[in-house]
Motif scaffolding. Structure first.
Motif, mmCIF file in Angstrom:
data_model
loop_
_atom_site.group_PDB
_atom_site.id
_atom_site.type_symbol
_atom_site.label_atom_id
_atom_site.label_comp_id
_atom_site.label_asym_id
_atom_site.label_seq_id
_atom_site.Cartn_x
_atom_site.Cartn_y
_atom_site.Cartn_z
ATOM 1 N N PHE A 41 0.872 -1.168 0.000
ATOM 2 C CA PHE A 41 0.000 0.000 0.000
ATOM 3 C C PHE A 41 0.913 1.223 0.000
ATOM 4 O O PHE A 41 1.482 1.562 1.009
ATOM 5 C CB PHE A 41 -0.918 0.019 1.234
ATOM 6 N N GLU A 42 1.024 1.883 -1.141
ATOM 7 C CA GLU A 42 2.005 2.943 -1.316
ATOM 8 C C GLU A 42 1.877 4.110 -0.341
ATOM 9 O O GLU A 42 2.855 4.690 0.059
ATOM 10 C CB GLU A 42 1.939 3.499 -2.746
ATOM 11 N N LYS A 43 0.685 4.488 0.025
ATOM 12 C CA LYS A 43 0.505 5.684 0.837
ATOM 13 C C LYS A 43 0.725 5.459 2.326
ATOM 14 O O LYS A 43 0.753 6.391 3.090
ATOM 15 C CB LYS A 43 -0.881 6.261 0.598
ATOM 16 N N ILE A 44 0.870 4.234 2.752
ATOM 17 C CA ILE A 44 1.069 3.937 4.172
ATOM 18 C C ILE A 44 2.567 3.943 4.461
ATOM 19 O O ILE A 44 3.347 3.278 3.787
ATOM 20 C CB ILE A 44 0.447 2.580 4.543
ATOM 21 N N ASP A 45 2.968 4.715 5.471
ATOM 22 C CA ASP A 45 4.381 4.797 5.831
ATOM 23 C C ASP A 45 4.773 3.746 6.864
ATOM 24 O O ASP A 45 5.851 3.168 6.781
ATOM 25 C CB ASP A 45 4.691 6.189 6.384
ATOM 26 N N TYR A 46 3.883 3.514 7.840
ATOM 27 C CA TYR A 46 4.199 2.585 8.922
ATOM 28 C C TYR A 46 2.973 1.739 9.279
ATOM 29 O O TYR A 46 1.835 2.199 9.181
ATOM 30 C CB TYR A 46 4.626 3.340 10.194
ATOM 31 N N TRP A 47 3.251 0.518 9.723
ATOM 32 C CA TRP A 47 2.235 -0.407 10.213
ATOM 33 C C TRP A 47 2.383 -0.525 11.729
ATOM 34 O O TRP A 47 3.488 -0.486 12.247
ATOM 35 C CB TRP A 47 2.422 -1.791 9.603
ATOM 36 N N ILE A 48 1.279 -0.724 12.413
ATOM 37 C CA ILE A 48 1.285 -1.016 13.851
ATOM 38 C C ILE A 48 0.680 -2.397 14.027
ATOM 39 O O ILE A 48 -0.456 -2.640 13.624
ATOM 40 C CB ILE A 48 0.474 0.027 14.650
ATOM 41 N N SER A 49 1.443 -3.321 14.636
ATOM 42 C CA SER A 49 0.979 -4.705 14.750
ATOM 43 C C SER A 49 0.620 -5.126 16.176
ATOM 44 O O SER A 49 -0.031 -6.146 16.361
ATOM 45 C CB SER A 49 2.037 -5.672 14.204
ATOM 46 N N ALA A 50 1.039 -4.373 17.174
ATOM 47 C CA ALA A 50 0.741 -4.717 18.568
ATOM 48 C C ALA A 50 0.945 -3.473 19.424
ATOM 49 O O ALA A 50 1.654 -2.545 19.022
ATOM 50 C CB ALA A 50 1.648 -5.844 19.058
ATOM 51 N N ALA A 51 0.314 -3.469 20.600
ATOM 52 C CA ALA A 51 0.451 -2.308 21.487
ATOM 53 C C ALA A 51 0.300 -2.749 22.931
ATOM 54 O O ALA A 51 -0.302 -3.779 23.226
ATOM 55 C CB ALA A 51 -0.589 -1.248 21.154
ATOM 56 N N SER A 52 0.882 -1.957 23.828
ATOM 57 C CA SER A 52 0.666 -2.156 25.260
ATOM 58 C C SER A 52 -0.013 -0.896 25.788
ATOM 59 O O SER A 52 0.268 0.215 25.343
ATOM 60 C CB SER A 52 1.985 -2.413 25.989
ATOM 61 N N TYR A 53 -0.941 -1.099 26.716
ATOM 62 C CA TYR A 53 -1.725 -0.010 27.284
ATOM 63 C C TYR A 53 -1.516 0.038 28.785
ATOM 64 O O TYR A 53 -1.148 -0.944 29.414
ATOM 65 C CB TYR A 53 -3.233 -0.238 27.050
ATOM 66 N N SER A 54 -1.819 1.205 29.357
ATOM 67 C CA SER A 54 -1.865 1.320 30.803
ATOM 68 C C SER A 54 -2.975 2.300 31.171
ATOM 69 O O SER A 54 -3.374 3.145 30.364
ATOM 70 C CB SER A 54 -0.523 1.795 31.367
ATOM 71 N N ASP A 55 -3.461 2.150 32.383
ATOM 72 C CA ASP A 55 -4.502 3.027 32.902
ATOM 73 C C ASP A 55 -3.820 4.200 33.597
ATOM 74 O O ASP A 55 -3.134 4.020 34.596
ATOM 75 C CB ASP A 55 -5.389 2.255 33.881
ATOM 76 N N ARG A 56 -3.975 5.387 33.042
ATOM 77 C CA ARG A 56 -3.397 6.596 33.634
ATOM 78 C C ARG A 56 -4.537 7.473 34.128
ATOM 79 O O ARG A 56 -5.216 8.114 33.331
ATOM 80 C CB ARG A 56 -2.546 7.362 32.624
ATOM 81 N N ASN A 57 -4.751 7.430 35.434
ATOM 82 C CA ASN A 57 -5.800 8.236 36.059
ATOM 83 C C ASN A 57 -7.178 7.990 35.442
ATOM 84 O O ASN A 57 -7.926 8.918 35.159
ATOM 85 C CB ASN A 57 -5.460 9.721 36.001
ATOM 86 N N GLY A 58 -7.489 6.712 35.183
ATOM 87 C CA GLY A 58 -8.794 6.341 34.649
ATOM 88 C C GLY A 58 -8.920 6.427 33.144
ATOM 89 O O GLY A 58 -9.998 6.225 32.604
ATOM 90 N N THR A 59 -7.832 6.715 32.436
ATOM 91 C CA THR A 59 -7.844 6.802 30.978
ATOM 92 C C THR A 59 -6.862 5.787 30.418
ATOM 93 O O THR A 59 -5.698 5.762 30.808
ATOM 94 C CB THR A 59 -7.439 8.218 30.516
ATOM 95 N N TRP A 60 -7.328 4.950 29.476
ATOM 96 C CA TRP A 60 -6.450 3.960 28.856
ATOM 97 C C TRP A 60 -5.627 4.628 27.771
ATOM 98 O O TRP A 60 -6.167 5.184 26.815
ATOM 99 C CB TRP A 60 -7.259 2.806 28.267
#
Length: 106
Positions: free
Chosen positions: A2-21
């Protein structure tokens, strides 16, 4: 791929910061060639900074092990702050859909 896409994201880690993910880190792959095995861990802040310049999309493997394109990632500005979302909703918190969770090294 896909020519227009610069980067892919395949996984992520989250944390709860003051009630916001919020994303702690994500696994980023440059859009070069057909392989997406090489990945680099970026912080939430690095992704937000680069969202103004580059196009990010999610990528996951299907049941056969083939890479499948997902939604585009967007930086969303709200009165509560800046968030990274694939649904485009102006809601508090980051949301990258159903990509896998990973334990970041940072």
């Amino acid at each position: 791929m896909f020519e227009k896409i610069d980067y892919w994201i395949s996984a992520a880690s989250y944390s709860d910061r003051n009630g916001t993910w919020l994303i702690e880190a994500a696994l980023i792959h440059p859009n070069i060639g057909e392989t997406h095995e090489y990945g680099e861990e970026w912080t939430r802040e690095e992704i937000i900074e680069k969202c103004d310049v580059f196009v990010f999309c999610l990528i996951t493997k299907d049941e056969k092990g083939n890479w499948k394109r997902g939604d585009q990632v967007r930086k969303i500005e709200t009165d509560k702050g800046t968030f990274i979302r694939v649904d485009g909703l102006k809601m508090t918190g980051d949301y990258l859909g159903d990509i896998p969770f990973f334990e970041g090294a940072r």
